[in-house]
Design an enzyme around this catalytic site. Structure first.
Site, PDB file in Angstrom:
ATOM      1  N   ASP A  77       0.865  -1.178   0.000  1.00 35.10           N
ATOM      2  CA  ASP A  77       0.000   0.000   0.000  1.00 35.10           C
ATOM      3  C   ASP A  77       0.899   1.224   0.000  1.00 35.10           C
ATOM      4  OD1 ASP A  77      -2.764  -0.558  -0.070  1.00 35.10           O
ATOM      5  OD2 ASP A  77      -2.760  -1.195   2.018  1.00 35.10           O
ATOM      6  N   ARG A 107       4.403   3.414   2.670  1.00 34.73           N
ATOM      7  CA  ARG A 107       5.130   2.536   3.594  1.00 34.73           C
ATOM      8  C   ARG A 107       6.619   2.841   3.673  1.00 34.73           C
ATOM      9  NH1 ARG A 107       0.472   1.717   5.870  1.00 34.73           N
ATOM     10  NH2 ARG A 107      -0.875   0.197   4.839  1.00 34.73           N
ATOM     11  N   ARG A 112      -6.899  11.077   1.172  1.00 32.36           N
ATOM     12  CA  ARG A 112      -6.497  10.013   0.240  1.00 32.36           C
ATOM     13  C   ARG A 112      -7.282  10.125  -1.075  1.00 32.36           C
ATOM     14  NH1 ARG A 112      -7.489   4.617   3.445  1.00 32.36           N
ATOM     15  NH2 ARG A 112      -6.482   3.671   1.621  1.00 32.36           N
ATOM     16  N   LYS A 144      -9.611   1.467  -5.694  1.00 31.06           N
ATOM     17  CA  LYS A 144     -10.250   1.085  -4.431  1.00 31.06           C
ATOM     18  C   LYS A 144     -10.988   2.289  -3.861  1.00 31.06           C
ATOM     19  CE  LYS A 144      -5.978   1.798  -1.787  1.00 31.06           C
ATOM     20  NZ  LYS A 144      -4.882   1.172  -1.054  1.00 31.06           N
ATOM     21  N   HIS A 145     -12.079   2.066  -3.103  1.00 27.17           N
ATOM     22  CA  HIS A 145     -12.617   0.810  -2.580  1.00 27.17           C
ATOM     23  C   HIS A 145     -14.042   0.672  -3.144  1.00 27.17           C
ATOM     24  CE1 HIS A 145      -9.635   2.344   0.328  1.00 27.17           C
ATOM     25  NE2 HIS A 145      -9.316   1.061   0.518  1.00 27.17           N
ATOM     26  N   HIS A 189     -11.471  -0.613   9.328  1.00 26.30           N
ATOM     27  CA  HIS A 189     -10.408  -1.305  10.058  1.00 26.30           C
ATOM     28  C   HIS A 189     -10.891  -1.734  11.446  1.00 26.30           C
ATOM     29  CE1 HIS A 189      -8.038   0.872   7.017  1.00 26.30           C
ATOM     30  NE2 HIS A 189      -7.144  -0.079   7.175  1.00 26.30           N
ATOM     31  N   ASP A 240     -10.172  -6.619   0.327  1.00 25.61           N
ATOM     32  CA  ASP A 240      -9.394  -5.823   1.273  1.00 25.61           C
ATOM     33  C   ASP A 240      -8.950  -6.773   2.385  1.00 25.61           C
ATOM     34  OD1 ASP A 240      -8.171  -3.663   2.498  1.00 25.61           O
ATOM     35  OD2 ASP A 240      -9.940  -2.377   2.433  1.00 25.61           O
TER      36      ASP A 240
END
Length: 362
Positions: free
Chosen positions: A66, A74, A147, A177-178, A190, A260
């Site tokens: 990601d 990351r 985002r 996504k999503h 999450h 996901d």
């Protein structure tokens, strides 16, 4: 087991180097790839060596991450460019549309070329969610927010297409996504089970538009762990109605579908009932996912949950409760890069890369 025709599981590893158990898991024929996190990164040299070792185990494993820009990136040190949030590119579009397009293409090229120079094959980008706002003008969704490129599906589509062009120039596919849209709900999947109570007509007219307009050019799509009860009682990633009837049939999407992360709270409740990892994986595959992600489990109890899922998926295939798919495997294989990347040193001398860096100076 006999060699299957479908390797659907994307898993993770715990640290910056692989353990013997992790190497064993990556050789398992039901494993199609792995997803990297910040904990797997110490330096470019270490990351490149790790990716090389992974490919030495099985060249066809898909190494993914990601890496969108903004708060979801990351790798941020040792030469990696800090990419802007896509919302910043959307703001630039509003000031100067052509500069916005340049910056979007540049972001895709820099993102993909840096990752590929270290051996990473694929990033789960771009985000196609709309940035819906509340009465105070704040983003409705805290997990999406910046985002997202914009609230307008037309702007999202055009800027995402430019990011995808940049990714493709570096030999990397794309993942929208999503699906069909996470930006309208406030809850974070999450840690919660978000519910979007709008009807199908409203969703297709707004949030799903970028997926429709980009259906020909997207390499992959990732559905949301969101329930849209006026369409189906199951989250989109577990819904044959969303994935097969709407995404495949109505919108014509022919690329790969990833679940996901099945470790997220939004993936652990199905029709009001708590479910385990294997049931979640089977539900996603049976609904129409080609690949399923199970993240952040390798650091826990030596990855015992991953071994259990592999054993139970194997049993489900043997008992006919899950039918491996040659079409799904072909879609997975199609995500592997088809051209050799630059090395990092070669990239540092690439004129296109330096132009892209200039165009990213927002």
């Amino acid at each position: 087991m006999n060699e299957p025709i479908h390797a659907p599981l994307i898993l993770d590893i715990a640290g910056t180097a692989m353990t013997a158990d992790e190497r064993r898991r990556l050789r398992h024929p039901l494993v199609g790839g792995l997803i990297l996190f910040a904990r797997n990164f110490e330096s470019r040299a270490q990351l490149t060596a790790l990716c090389g070792e992974i490919k030495s185990l099985r060249p066809d494993l898909l190494i993914a991450v990601d890496h969108e820009g903004g708060r979801v990136q990351r790798f941020r040190s040792d030469g990696f460019t800090e990419l802007p949030a896509m919302g910043r590119i959307g703001q630039l579009w509003m000031q100067d549309a052509m500069r916005g397009l340049q910056a979007a293409s540049a972001a895709g090229y820099v993102l993909a070329s840096e990752l590929r120079a270290c051996g990473v094959d694929f990033s789960f980008a771009p985000v196609l969610d709309l940035d819906h706002v509340d009465e105070q003008g704040a983003s409705r969704s805290s997990v999406i927010g910046s985002r997202s490129f914009h609230a307008d599906p037309r702007v999202v589509t055009v800027l995402a297409q430019s990011v995808m062009q940049g990714l493709a120039l570096a030999g990397m596919g794309s993942c929208g996504k999503h699906f069909p849209g996470h930006g309208f709900v406030q809850a974070d999947s999450h840690v919660d089970v978000p519910v979007d109570r709008r009807g199908l007509k409203a969703i297709l007219a707004e949030d799903a538009r970028p997926f429709e307009w980009l259906s020909l050019s997207l390499s992959a799509v990732m559905p949301a762990h969101v329930i849209y009860p006026k369409v189906d009682g199951r989250p989109a990633g577990f819904s044959a109605r969303w994935l097969q009837d709407i995404l495949r049939e109505r919108l014509g999407f022919a690329g790969a579908v990833f679940s996901d992360d099945l470790g997220m709270r939004g993936a652990r409740v199905l029709e009001g009932r708590e479910i385990g990892f294997t049931e979640a994986a089977l539900a996603a595959l049976q609904a129409g996912c080609d690949l399923v992600l199970l993240c952040n489990q390798s650091p826990i109890d030596g990855g015992a949950a991953l071994d259990q899922v592999l054993a139970q998926l194997e049993l489900a295939a043997a008992e006919g409760r899950w039918q491996p798919s040659a079409e799904s495997e072909a879609r997975r294989q199609g995500l592997l890069p088809q051209q050799a990347p630059f090395s990092w040193d070669e990239l540092m001398h690439d004129a296109r890369y330096h132009l892209a860096l200039q165009q990213l100076a927002l």
